[in-house]
Write an enzyme that holds these catalytic residues in place. Structure first.
Site, PDB file in Angstrom:
ATOM      1  N   LEU A   7       0.858  -1.177   0.000  1.00 19.24           N
ATOM      2  CA  LEU A   7       0.000   0.000   0.000  1.00 19.24           C
ATOM      3  C   LEU A   7       0.895   1.228   0.000  1.00 19.24           C
ATOM      4  CD1 LEU A   7      -2.687  -0.915   2.724  1.00 19.24           C
ATOM      5  CD2 LEU A   7      -2.973  -0.996   0.243  1.00 19.24           C
ATOM      6  N   ASP A   8       0.413   2.317  -0.596  1.00 21.68           N
ATOM      7  CA  ASP A   8       1.160   3.575  -0.575  1.00 21.68           C
ATOM      8  C   ASP A   8       1.374   4.039   0.860  1.00 21.68           C
ATOM      9  OD1 ASP A   8       1.057   3.590  -3.323  1.00 21.68           O
ATOM     10  OD2 ASP A   8      -0.554   5.075  -3.440  1.00 21.68           O
ATOM     11  N   ARG A   9       2.386   4.849   1.057  1.00 25.15           N
ATOM     12  CA  ARG A   9       2.704   5.360   2.391  1.00 25.15           C
ATOM     13  C   ARG A   9       1.497   6.006   3.062  1.00 25.15           C
ATOM     14  NH1 ARG A   9       6.306  10.633   2.863  1.00 25.15           N
ATOM     15  NH2 ARG A   9       4.282  11.435   2.153  1.00 25.15           N
TER      16      ARG A   9
ATOM     17  N   THR B  49      -1.730   5.643   2.374  1.00 27.97           N
ATOM     18  CA  THR B  49      -2.949   4.848   2.357  1.00 27.97           C
ATOM     19  C   THR B  49      -3.000   3.978   3.604  1.00 27.97           C
ATOM     20  OG1 THR B  49      -2.949   4.785  -0.064  1.00 27.97           O
ATOM     21  CG2 THR B  49      -4.288   3.147   1.063  1.00 27.97           C
TER      22      THR B  49
ATOM     23  N   ARG C  38      -5.735   6.641  -7.441  1.00 32.74           N
ATOM     24  CA  ARG C  38      -5.499   8.077  -7.345  1.00 32.74           C
ATOM     25  C   ARG C  38      -5.488   8.745  -8.719  1.00 32.74           C
ATOM     26  NH1 ARG C  38      -0.365   8.148  -3.342  1.00 32.74           N
ATOM     27  NH2 ARG C  38      -0.534  10.405  -3.692  1.00 32.74           N
TER      28      ARG C  38
END
Length: 245
Positions: free
Chosen positions: A75-77, A79, A176
């Site tokens: 997961l993105d930082r 998120t 996104r």
């Protein structure tokens, strides 16, 4: 200013455990921390700026096994939400195959600026790298990789909407970029939206995941509680939530 949740320690990651069995763990990833140490965090460490990442706390999740678990996906930082870990090599191989085959269903909640006129739909826009130097920054590109996201409106009010997003493909920053490209960027997105000052954190949460891990057993269904930084926006949209502590 960059948003992050308060610093926490190994004992706290155990409290964020959502699911556990012999093969797999699912934890509730906090927003504001990368899942692993990448080039940027390594550079920060050399400069003495710190390089906190989620993997550094995985020793607390061994639960009697000789080795710590490992990431089955990312997961993105910024998120938050459901993050799957494999407890050993064979488990990781099995999970990797399920992800590759698209058999693991993921649902994200996103608060977006504005919102679609319809109740549900499909975004079908190929994605490619924005430039070679920032390979993780993406853009809509006719020559890019096929990328699809299903969306459904859960609530709308005061110029914002809550969407349930289901990625049918797994491209970098897919949700996104897709939301921004069709005119409703995710609230607080510093790259593809209007959140460049960092005052409002990214409102993207990996809400639920369904994993067919065992052949003769029901799907494993896991849901992550709404993070504290999204509770106010969801409350304004009329969604009754109990934020994660």
């Amino acid at each position: 200013m960059v948003f992050s949740e308060p610093i926490w320690h190994g004992r706290d990651i155990e409290a964020r455990l959502l699911y556990r069995d012999a093969l797999m763990l699912v934890i509730d990833k906090p927003a504001g921390i990368p899942v692993h140490r990448g080039p940027q965090s390594a550079s920060a460490a050399r400069e003495g700026k710190g390089s906190e990442n989620l993997e550094a706390f995985f020793d607390a999740l061994r639960f009697g096994l000789p080795r710590r678990p490992a990431l089955a996906h990312r997961l993105d930082r910024d998120t938050s939400g459901c993050l799957v870990l494999g407890r050993h090599h064979k488990a990781l191989e099995k999970l990797a195959l399920l992800f590759k085959q698209g058999k693991i269903a993921k649902t994200y909640w996103a608060v977006v600026e504005g919102g679609p006129a319809e109740a549900e739909g499909l975004i079908d826009l190929p994605l490619g790298r924005r430039d070679a130097e920032r390979g993780w920054w993406m853009k809509v590109d006719p020559a890019g990789a096929p990328s699809q996201t299903r969306w459904r409106v859960l609530a709308s009010a005061e110029g914002k909407s809550l969407l349930a997003l289901t990625p049918l493909t797994g491209r970098t920053h897919q949700l996104r970029v897709h939301c921004a490209a069709v005119g409703f960027p995710i609230l607080g997105d510093p790259i593809y939206g209007t959140g460049r000052n960092g005052v409002v954190p990214l409102h993207l949460h990996a809400r639920a995941i369904e994993i067919p891990l065992y052949k003769n057993k029901p799907l494993i269904q896991v849901e992550a509680p709404v993070p504290e930084h999204m509770a106010a926006a969801l409350g304004a949209l009329g969604e009754a939530v109990t934020p994660a502590s």
